[in-house]
Design an enzyme around this catalytic site. Structure first.
Site, mmCIF file in Angstrom:
data_model
loop_
_atom_site.group_PDB
_atom_site.id
_atom_site.type_symbol
_atom_site.label_atom_id
_atom_site.label_comp_id
_atom_site.label_asym_id
_atom_site.label_seq_id
_atom_site.Cartn_x
_atom_site.Cartn_y
_atom_site.Cartn_z
ATOM 1 N N ASP A 89 31.871 41.766 -76.064
ATOM 2 C CA ASP A 89 31.645 40.558 -75.253
ATOM 3 C C ASP A 89 30.787 39.565 -76.025
ATOM 4 O O ASP A 89 31.024 38.358 -75.962
ATOM 5 C CB ASP A 89 30.968 40.921 -73.927
ATOM 6 C CG ASP A 89 30.655 39.662 -73.122
ATOM 7 O OD1 ASP A 89 31.624 38.968 -72.739
ATOM 8 O OD2 ASP A 89 29.472 39.347 -72.910
ATOM 9 N N HIS B 122 24.082 40.097 -59.783
ATOM 10 C CA HIS B 122 24.338 39.272 -60.955
ATOM 11 C C HIS B 122 24.600 37.832 -60.515
ATOM 12 O O HIS B 122 25.323 37.586 -59.553
ATOM 13 C CB HIS B 122 25.567 39.791 -61.717
ATOM 14 C CG HIS B 122 25.881 38.962 -62.922
ATOM 15 N ND1 HIS B 122 25.294 39.191 -64.136
ATOM 16 C CD2 HIS B 122 26.678 37.887 -63.082
ATOM 17 C CE1 HIS B 122 25.721 38.294 -65.004
ATOM 18 N NE2 HIS B 122 26.569 37.492 -64.388
ATOM 19 N N SER C 49 34.185 39.229 -68.841
ATOM 20 C CA SER C 49 32.900 39.206 -69.535
ATOM 21 C C SER C 49 31.784 39.700 -68.608
ATOM 22 O O SER C 49 30.991 40.577 -68.970
ATOM 23 C CB SER C 49 32.621 37.764 -70.001
ATOM 24 O OG SER C 49 31.283 37.602 -70.387
ATOM 25 N N LYS D 160 30.014 44.033 -68.341
ATOM 26 C CA LYS D 160 28.585 44.354 -68.446
ATOM 27 C C LYS D 160 28.094 45.060 -67.175
ATOM 28 O O LYS D 160 27.283 45.979 -67.233
ATOM 29 C CB LYS D 160 27.786 43.076 -68.718
ATOM 30 C CG LYS D 160 28.015 42.564 -70.151
ATOM 31 C CD LYS D 160 27.419 41.216 -70.414
ATOM 32 C CE LYS D 160 28.184 40.095 -69.815
ATOM 33 N NZ LYS D 160 27.972 38.768 -70.333
ATOM 34 N N ARG E 144 33.938 31.826 -77.752
ATOM 35 C CA ARG E 144 34.335 30.990 -76.598
ATOM 36 C C ARG E 144 33.424 29.778 -76.491
ATOM 37 O O ARG E 144 33.868 28.667 -76.194
ATOM 38 C CB ARG E 144 34.264 31.827 -75.315
ATOM 39 C CG ARG E 144 35.376 32.854 -75.217
ATOM 40 C CD ARG E 144 35.124 33.838 -74.103
ATOM 41 N NE ARG E 144 34.994 33.189 -72.820
ATOM 42 C CZ ARG E 144 34.278 33.683 -71.792
ATOM 43 N NH1 ARG E 144 33.627 34.824 -71.918
ATOM 44 N NH2 ARG E 144 34.209 33.038 -70.667
HETATM 45 N N1 URA Z 1 28.352 34.739 -67.867
HETATM 46 C C1 URA Z 1 28.848 35.732 -68.661
HETATM 47 O O1 URA Z 1 28.214 36.761 -68.855
HETATM 48 N N2 URA Z 1 30.067 35.539 -69.218
HETATM 49 C C2 URA Z 1 30.802 34.427 -69.028
HETATM 50 O O2 URA Z 1 31.890 34.347 -69.558
HETATM 51 C C3 URA Z 1 30.269 33.402 -68.214
HETATM 52 C C4 URA Z 1 29.033 33.598 -67.636
#
Ligand code: URA
Length: 426
Positions: A161, A82, A183, A187, A168
């Site tokens: 999220d 990621h 966040s 995932k 946000r």
């Molecule tokens: N990427 C994400 O998935 N969430 C965040 O809060 C920042 C970057």
């Protein structure tokens, strides 16, 4: 318990309990907690702080808001990567094929580009026919058969999220380490993978502008992963400059292809570090050499093509003629002699957005075949009259030339080639 008590507790600097966090997220999903209440709580979290315990509990509450994937049939071999988001970052197209070529199972759910950061799905869709919407069974079968698949993040996974992120984004509450960590990690954990490598970008083109903040985020995410019994390693990488020479959707596929075909540049260095650091943490000996072998003997390239084909993409289009085939091509010619001091990632990404290749809002439609191909790196010597970049566009946009020129700073002093790998957190 009610939401006002929870907001008040955080406002007064108290640590929220697991029950309070669960109550909040359940309320977000049911609609019992209003957006303005969540916004107030998010701001209080940003101002007061969010502990490790709170971050872990929020991660779990977000996971519980939706479905999870079961990869138990190849769990020990499952890997994922990621990136926290950058410019010219097409490492997925190198990392995933390397893992697959070495016999690991790379299960990757990706997103679209937003703002200055590109999105893996958009890049893949520049290859005609590529299908990002496999269902769960097709996704698992493809990974079992060929070792890798890249698909769109499921709408049912971590829906909380999506709601929190949307708030946000418009309330200036993105840049809190605990909120970002929960966040991202929710995932990753919901996707069912055991071994995860995180590329935490640091610098002008990243969420985390300074090294301390990037390291703090990396540490926090590794801790969350370990506590959930995952094998997680985080690599902090330099995002003060575009990672690859190619920036823009189809251009970035071409940039990755060049590495798969033998180019050894910054993109290669970051990709090989991400793969070998994860394999090291899994106890694999001589990990870097093993990754280099499958890159050098073409096995990783073969895996990339197998994936494109399996998901309906036309592999005959994986070439410069197709991927860099815009209507107009502009040369950016420098009128200075000296050394490249800096290449501003935001200036380059902003140009791609101006050309139509980036989104300002999630609903924007984008042009997948425009972008910038840099012809120089930081520290290179250039002479007046040299072509320092090429701009690929499907509309007449000569004004882009000046934007790119401004982003490439040339000065008299020789500078060092920047380090790409800034830290590794286990
Ligand atoms: N990427 C994400 O998935 N969430 C965040 O809060 C920042 C970057």
């Amino acid at each position: 318990m009610n939401i006002l008590e929870i907001i008040d507790a955080k406002k007064r600097g108290r640590e929220l309990t697991k029950d309070q966090i669960d109550f909040w997220i359940k309320g977000v999903m049911s609609g019992d907690v209003e957006n303005y209440q969540t916004s107030a709580l998010l701001m209080a979290i940003c101002l007061v702080g969010f502990s490790e315990e709170e971050t872990y509990n929020l991660t779990q509450a977000i996971i519980n808001s939706g479905t999870t994937v079961d990869l138990s049939s190849f769990y020990d071999l499952s890997v994922d990567k990621h990136s926290s988001g950058g410019v010219g970052d097409s490492t997925t197209f190198i990392v995933a094929p390397i893992f697959a070529a070495l016999g690991y199972k790379c299960a990757k759910a990706s997103g679209r580009g937003l703002g200055h950061t590109g999105g893996t799905l958009d890049k893949l869709e520049s290859i005609r026919g590529f299908n990002i919407n496999l269902d769960k069974d097709q996704f698992k079968k493809q990974i079992e058969d060929i070792g890798l698949a890249v698909i769109s993040q499921s709408k049912d996974m971590c829906p909380a999220d999506k709601r929190l992120y949307a708030l946000r984004d418009v309330t200036e509450t993105v840049d809190n380490v605990g909120l970002i960590a929960s966040s991202i990690m929710s995932k990753k954990l919901a996707s069912g993978v055991k071994n995860i490598v995180l590329d935490v970008k640091c610098g002008k083109g990243a969420f985390m502008k300074d090294l301390d903040a990037a390291k703090a985020l990396a540490k926090e995410m590794v801790k969350i992963g370990k506590r959930a019994n995952k094998n997680v390693v985080a690599v902090v990488t330099n995002m003060n400059y575009p990672l690859d020479e190619c920036v823009g959707n189809s251009l970035e596929v071409y940039g990755a292809l060049r590495v798969l075909e033998g180019e050894r540049n910054n993109l290669y260095e970051v990709a090989i570090t991400l793969t070998s650091e994860l394999l090291n943490s899994m106890g694999v000996e001589n990990a870097k050499q093993k990754c280099d072998v499958v890159l050098n003997n073409g096995k990783a390239l073969e895996k990339f093509k197998e994936m494109i084909k399996a998901q309906g993409g036309d592999i005959s289009l994986l070439n410069k003629g197709y991927l860099l085939s815009s209507k107009y091509v502009y040369d950016v010619i420098t009128d200075e002699t000296g050394y490249v001091q800096n290449i501003d990632p935001m200036g380059i990404a902003g140009t791609v957005t101006m050309l139509g290749g980036g989104r300002l809002k999630t609903t924007d439609t984008i042009d997948l075949y425009c972008g910038v191909e840099l012809q120089v790196h930081v520290a290179d010597h250039v002479s007046k009259g040299d072509v320092i970049a090429k701009i690929y566009s499907n509309a007449e946009t000569p004004s882009a030339i000046d934007r790119v020129k401004k982003a490439i700073e040339i000065g008299q002093f020789q500078v060092e080639r920047p380090k790409m790998i800034l830290a590794v957190e286990h």
